[in-house]
Scaffold this motif. Structure first.
Motif, PDB file in Angstrom:
ATOM      1  N   PRO A  80       0.812  -1.219   0.000  1.00  0.00           N
ATOM      2  CA  PRO A  80       0.000   0.000   0.000  1.00  0.00           C
ATOM      3  C   PRO A  80       0.842   1.264   0.000  1.00  0.00           C
ATOM      4  CG  PRO A  80       0.131  -0.873   2.213  1.00  0.00           C
ATOM      5  CD  PRO A  80       0.919  -1.818   1.340  1.00  0.00           C
ATOM      6  N   GLU A  81       2.145   1.135   0.285  1.00  0.00           N
ATOM      7  CA  GLU A  81       3.060   2.267   0.288  1.00  0.00           C
ATOM      8  C   GLU A  81       4.471   1.712   0.133  1.00  0.00           C
ATOM      9  OE1 GLU A  81       5.050   3.438   3.512  1.00  0.00           O
ATOM     10  OE2 GLU A  81       5.042   1.272   3.651  1.00  0.00           O
ATOM     11  N   GLY A  82       5.457   2.592  -0.062  1.00  0.00           N
ATOM     12  CA  GLY A  82       6.786   2.123  -0.433  1.00  0.00           C
ATOM     13  C   GLY A  82       7.819   2.073   0.661  1.00  0.00           C
ATOM     14  N   THR A  83       7.589   2.783   1.768  1.00  0.00           N
ATOM     15  CA  THR A  83       8.632   2.884   2.792  1.00  0.00           C
ATOM     16  C   THR A  83       8.912   1.551   3.470  1.00  0.00           C
ATOM     17  OG1 THR A  83       8.108   5.206   3.215  1.00  0.00           O
ATOM     18  CG2 THR A  83       9.307   4.039   4.929  1.00  0.00           C
ATOM     19  N   ALA A  84       7.870   0.838   3.901  1.00  0.00           N
ATOM     20  CA  ALA A  84       8.075  -0.418   4.620  1.00  0.00           C
ATOM     21  C   ALA A  84       8.852  -1.421   3.768  1.00  0.00           C
ATOM     22  CB  ALA A  84       6.731  -1.008   5.050  1.00  0.00           C
ATOM     23  N   SER A  85       8.523  -1.520   2.484  1.00  0.00           N
ATOM     24  CA  SER A  85       9.233  -2.445   1.593  1.00  0.00           C
ATOM     25  C   SER A  85      10.694  -2.037   1.426  1.00  0.00           C
ATOM     26  CB  SER A  85       8.551  -2.482   0.225  1.00  0.00           C
ATOM     27  OG  SER A  85       7.263  -3.032   0.315  1.00  0.00           O
ATOM     28  N   THR A  86      10.929  -0.736   1.282  1.00  0.00           N
ATOM     29  CA  THR A  86      12.298  -0.241   1.121  1.00  0.00           C
ATOM     30  C   THR A  86      13.125  -0.533   2.368  1.00  0.00           C
ATOM     31  OG1 THR A  86      11.530   1.514  -0.361  1.00  0.00           O
ATOM     32  CG2 THR A  86      13.698   1.802   0.642  1.00  0.00           C
ATOM     33  N   VAL A  87      12.538  -0.302   3.544  1.00  0.00           N
ATOM     34  CA  VAL A  87      13.255  -0.565   4.794  1.00  0.00           C
ATOM     35  C   VAL A  87      13.493  -2.057   4.971  1.00  0.00           C
ATOM     36  CG1 VAL A  87      13.115  -0.392   7.311  1.00  0.00           C
ATOM     37  CG2 VAL A  87      12.459   1.551   5.891  1.00  0.00           C
ATOM     38  N   ARG A  88      12.504  -2.878   4.612  1.00  0.00           N
ATOM     39  CA  ARG A  88      12.698  -4.336   4.674  1.00  0.00           C
ATOM     40  C   ARG A  88      13.891  -4.761   3.817  1.00  0.00           C
ATOM     41  NH1 ARG A  88      13.207  -7.356   0.720  1.00  0.00           N
ATOM     42  NH2 ARG A  88      11.372  -6.478  -0.296  1.00  0.00           N
ATOM     43  N   SER A  89      13.989  -4.220   2.615  1.00  0.00           N
ATOM     44  CA  SER A  89      15.109  -4.538   1.734  1.00  0.00           C
ATOM     45  C   SER A  89      16.424  -4.024   2.311  1.00  0.00           C
ATOM     46  CB  SER A  89      14.865  -3.930   0.351  1.00  0.00           C
ATOM     47  OG  SER A  89      15.920  -4.251  -0.526  1.00  0.00           O
ATOM     48  N   TYR A  90      16.382  -2.839   2.894  1.00  0.00           N
ATOM     49  CA  TYR A  90      17.567  -2.249   3.529  1.00  0.00           C
ATOM     50  C   TYR A  90      18.107  -3.169   4.619  1.00  0.00           C
ATOM     51  CZ  TYR A  90      20.115   1.095   6.540  1.00  0.00           C
ATOM     52  OH  TYR A  90      21.048   1.724   7.324  1.00  0.00           O
ATOM     53  N   VAL A  91      17.200  -3.718   5.425  1.00  0.00           N
ATOM     54  CA  VAL A  91      17.599  -4.612   6.518  1.00  0.00           C
ATOM     55  C   VAL A  91      18.057  -5.958   5.978  1.00  0.00           C
ATOM     56  CG1 VAL A  91      16.764  -5.874   8.545  1.00  0.00           C
ATOM     57  CG2 VAL A  91      16.096  -3.481   8.200  1.00  0.00           C
ATOM     58  N   GLU A  92      17.240  -6.536   5.098  1.00  0.00           N
ATOM     59  CA  GLU A  92      17.528  -7.885   4.595  1.00  0.00           C
ATOM     60  C   GLU A  92      18.845  -7.940   3.835  1.00  0.00           C
ATOM     61  OE1 GLU A  92      15.313 -11.416   1.978  1.00  0.00           O
ATOM     62  OE2 GLU A  92      14.247  -9.572   2.500  1.00  0.00           O
ATOM     63  N   ASN A  93      19.155  -6.875   3.100  1.00  0.00           N
ATOM     64  CA  ASN A  93      20.380  -6.838   2.303  1.00  0.00           C
ATOM     65  C   ASN A  93      21.544  -6.149   3.020  1.00  0.00           C
ATOM     66  OD1 ASN A  93      19.576  -7.992  -0.470  1.00  0.00           O
ATOM     67  ND2 ASN A  93      17.931  -6.539  -0.042  1.00  0.00           N
ATOM     68  N   LYS A  94      21.339  -5.898   4.326  1.00  0.00           N
ATOM     69  CA  LYS A  94      22.391  -5.349   5.185  1.00  0.00           C
ATOM     70  C   LYS A  94      23.043  -4.083   4.607  1.00  0.00           C
ATOM     71  CE  LYS A  94      23.555  -9.718   7.478  1.00  0.00           C
ATOM     72  NZ  LYS A  94      22.383 -10.476   6.958  1.00  0.00           N
ATOM     73  N   MET A  95      22.188  -3.228   4.052  1.00  0.00           N
ATOM     74  CA  MET A  95      22.700  -1.973   3.505  1.00  0.00           C
ATOM     75  C   MET A  95      23.260  -1.059   4.585  1.00  0.00           C
ATOM     76  SD  MET A  95      20.179  -0.838   0.409  1.00  0.00           S
ATOM     77  CE  MET A  95      18.775  -1.893   0.206  1.00  0.00           C
ATOM     78  N   PHE A  96      22.880  -1.326   5.844  1.00  0.00           N
ATOM     79  CA  PHE A  96      23.418  -0.530   6.945  1.00  0.00           C
ATOM     80  C   PHE A  96      24.915  -0.761   7.125  1.00  0.00           C
ATOM     81  CE2 PHE A  96      21.151  -4.324   8.491  1.00  0.00           C
ATOM     82  CZ  PHE A  96      22.209  -5.061   9.015  1.00  0.00           C
ATOM     83  N   GLY A  97      25.441  -1.818   6.497  1.00  0.00           N
ATOM     84  CA  GLY A  97      26.871  -2.096   6.575  1.00  0.00           C
ATOM     85  C   GLY A  97      27.685  -1.479   5.457  1.00  0.00           C
ATOM     86  N   GLN A  98      27.027  -0.822   4.515  1.00  0.00           N
ATOM     87  CA  GLN A  98      27.757  -0.195   3.412  1.00  0.00           C
ATOM     88  C   GLN A  98      28.604   0.965   3.934  1.00  0.00           C
ATOM     89  OE1 GLN A  98      24.924   0.943   0.410  1.00  0.00           O
ATOM     90  NE2 GLN A  98      24.296  -1.148  -0.040  1.00  0.00           N
ATOM     91  N   PRO A  99      29.788   1.172   3.357  1.00  0.00           N
ATOM     92  CA  PRO A  99      30.665   2.244   3.853  1.00  0.00           C
ATOM     93  C   PRO A  99      30.096   3.636   3.646  1.00  0.00           C
ATOM     94  CG  PRO A  99      31.564   1.252   1.851  1.00  0.00           C
ATOM     95  CD  PRO A  99      30.423   0.393   2.278  1.00  0.00           C
ATOM     96  N   GLU A 100      29.321   3.824   2.572  1.00  0.00           N
ATOM     97  CA  GLU A 100      28.775   5.148   2.271  1.00  0.00           C
ATOM     98  C   GLU A 100      27.408   5.306   2.934  1.00  0.00           C
ATOM     99  OE1 GLU A 100      28.849   8.907   1.153  1.00  0.00           O
ATOM    100  OE2 GLU A 100      30.506   7.517   0.796  1.00  0.00           O
ATOM    101  N   GLN A 101      27.329   6.178   3.907  1.00  0.00           N
ATOM    102  CA  GLN A 101      26.089   6.432   4.636  1.00  0.00           C
ATOM    103  C   GLN A 101      25.786   7.935   4.610  1.00  0.00           C
ATOM    104  OE1 GLN A 101      24.088   4.025   6.065  1.00  0.00           O
ATOM    105  NE2 GLN A 101      25.467   2.411   5.338  1.00  0.00           N
TER     106      GLN A 101
END
Length: 425
Positions: A80-101
């Protein structure tokens, strides 16, 4: 029995789809300038993602989601909206570990909500949204707001007004929450059933109620701005200072709460003040959602974003009578007469397209006059005529449809000639 399109959806046909393509390309160009990268997520997700991410007390989760059970017995929901899916992908693909933040993302795609279809509100609609994850800097809030404003302005909209508010941090929100409960509880029976259900779960959502917005208790409800602690107030002031530095005008609206449970600190909406736009003036909205990444299973990560409806954007463009300069038509239409000429035209048409020249021809064996009418309907810039006489003389006649001038060109020079003409245009 014939088939009809489902209620609340639309076919975007040739002639109109070019407008959509232009708008989407403008969004991509702008995001590239701001260094936001595209993400594409599935159209359906686990239902619990939206229950936890969007919030159980929201209208979206309670009334508007398209939820179904697949053959494996899993509950899935069309996003129904895009934020939850984007955050799910961010977590699942461990984007929080990328050097560029922070990780700065954008999306363009269909969303689905079961609501009463009306002008600018569809059951399947297209959202453009951005998310910046990984920074608590108020400058990122201002950047996200600036991107949204730039998008509308670069498409030619002028009747815009930006409203901003702060929902504060957890401590500020809890203090405001208690004040709201005390304010509404004695007379909550005078409010709709949704407001009654929200009193204890999320009283802030009462302020977003459309049914009871004229109730006297709404007018004098406690303001969140009176409950901001020192840290939250400093954060909000910094956001406003950054907007001032960029020359972006805004109005502080302490009743702006947004419709999703995950917002905190900065919240904003962009409205259209164009005459004839409609009763619902909101074009887009967004805000900060520190805590959402944790709710979805990731590490503590701040975030902010916005989303807008392409359908409502197009309504605003129409209300302000903005005409976008997207290209239509083709470069060249090949008219051929006779079997040999038609065979030769097949090869020339292929060579034109390989040379990145938009081109078409007749496939119905129509007469010369009818082929020229087809070229007019396709808005062809040039018409190339190849008949038996031209073929015998190894030439092709090229007519500039705007100027009305015609040039005889050797067939072996035709492709280079068209390259030159299209470059000049």
């Amino acid at each position: 029995m014939g088939f009809k399109i489902p209620r609340g959806t639309q076919d975007i046909l040739p002639g109109k789809v070019e407008l959509w393509q232009y708008i989407e390309e403008k969004a991509r160009e702008l995001c590239k300038r701001y260094n936001y990268l595209e993400i594409r997520t599935p159209i359906f997700e686990q239902t619990e993602l939206f229950q936890r991410g969007v919030g159980d007390t929201t209208d979206i989760v309670q009334k508007e989601m398209y939820t179904f059970e697949d053959r494996g017995g899993r509950s899935l929901t069309l996003r129904p909206e895009g934020t939850a899916s984007t955050v799910r992908s961010y977590v699942e693909n461990k984007m929080f570990g990328q050097p560029e933040q922070p990780v700065k993302l954008y999306y363009i795609g269909p969303m689905f909500r079961y609501e009463r279809p009306q002008s600018g509100r569809m059951r399947q609609f297209v959202q453009f949204g951005v998310e910046a994850l990984g920074s608590n800097d108020p400058a990122v809030d201002a950047e996200v707001i600036a991107l949204a404003m730039d998008f509308y302005k670069e498409l030619g909209l002028k009747s815009l007004k930006l409203y901003i508010n702060s929902l504060g941090d957890k401590e500020s929100r809890e203090a405001h929450r208690q004040a709201l409960i005390e304010h509404f509880k004695p007379r909550i029976g005078e409010f709709c059933s949704d407001c009654q259900n929200r009193l204890d779960k999320n009283p802030l959502r009462i302020l977003d109620c459309k049914k009871d917005r004229d109730h006297e208790l709404m007018q004098n409800a406690p303001s969140i701005l009176d409950y901001l602690n020192e840290e939250s107030e400093a954060f909000f002031n910094k956001v406003k200072q950054n907007l001032d530095t960029m020359g972006i005008d805004y109005v502080v609206d302490d009743r702006l709460v947004r419709g999703l449970d995950y917002y905190n600190h900065t919240a904003f909406e962009i409205m259209s003040e164009a005459e004839g736009f409609g009763a619902i003036t909101t074009l887009s909205g967004g805000g900060r959602y520190n805590g959402l990444v944790e709710e979805i299973g990731g590490p503590a990560t701040p975030g902010i974003g916005f989303a807008l409806s392409i359908e409502r954007l197009i309504m605003a463009l129409e209300a302000e009578q903005v005409t976008l300069p997207f290209e239509t038509g083709i470069d060249c239409y090949l008219v051929s007469m006779g079997d040999a000429a038609k065979q030769k035209a097949t090869g020339l048409l292929y060579e034109l397209r390989k040379a990145e020249i938009t081109a078409d021809t007749d496939y119905l064996d129509r007469k010369l006059k009818t082929q020229f009418k087809a070229a007019d309907r396709l808005d062809a810039k040039y018409v190339a005529i190849l008949g038996e006489n031209e073929l015998d003389n190894n030439v092709i006649n090229v007519k500039d449809m705007e100027k009305g001038e015609q040039q005889e060109v050797p067939i072996d020079e035709f492709i280079d000639y068209m390259k030159q003409k299209t470059r000049e245009a």
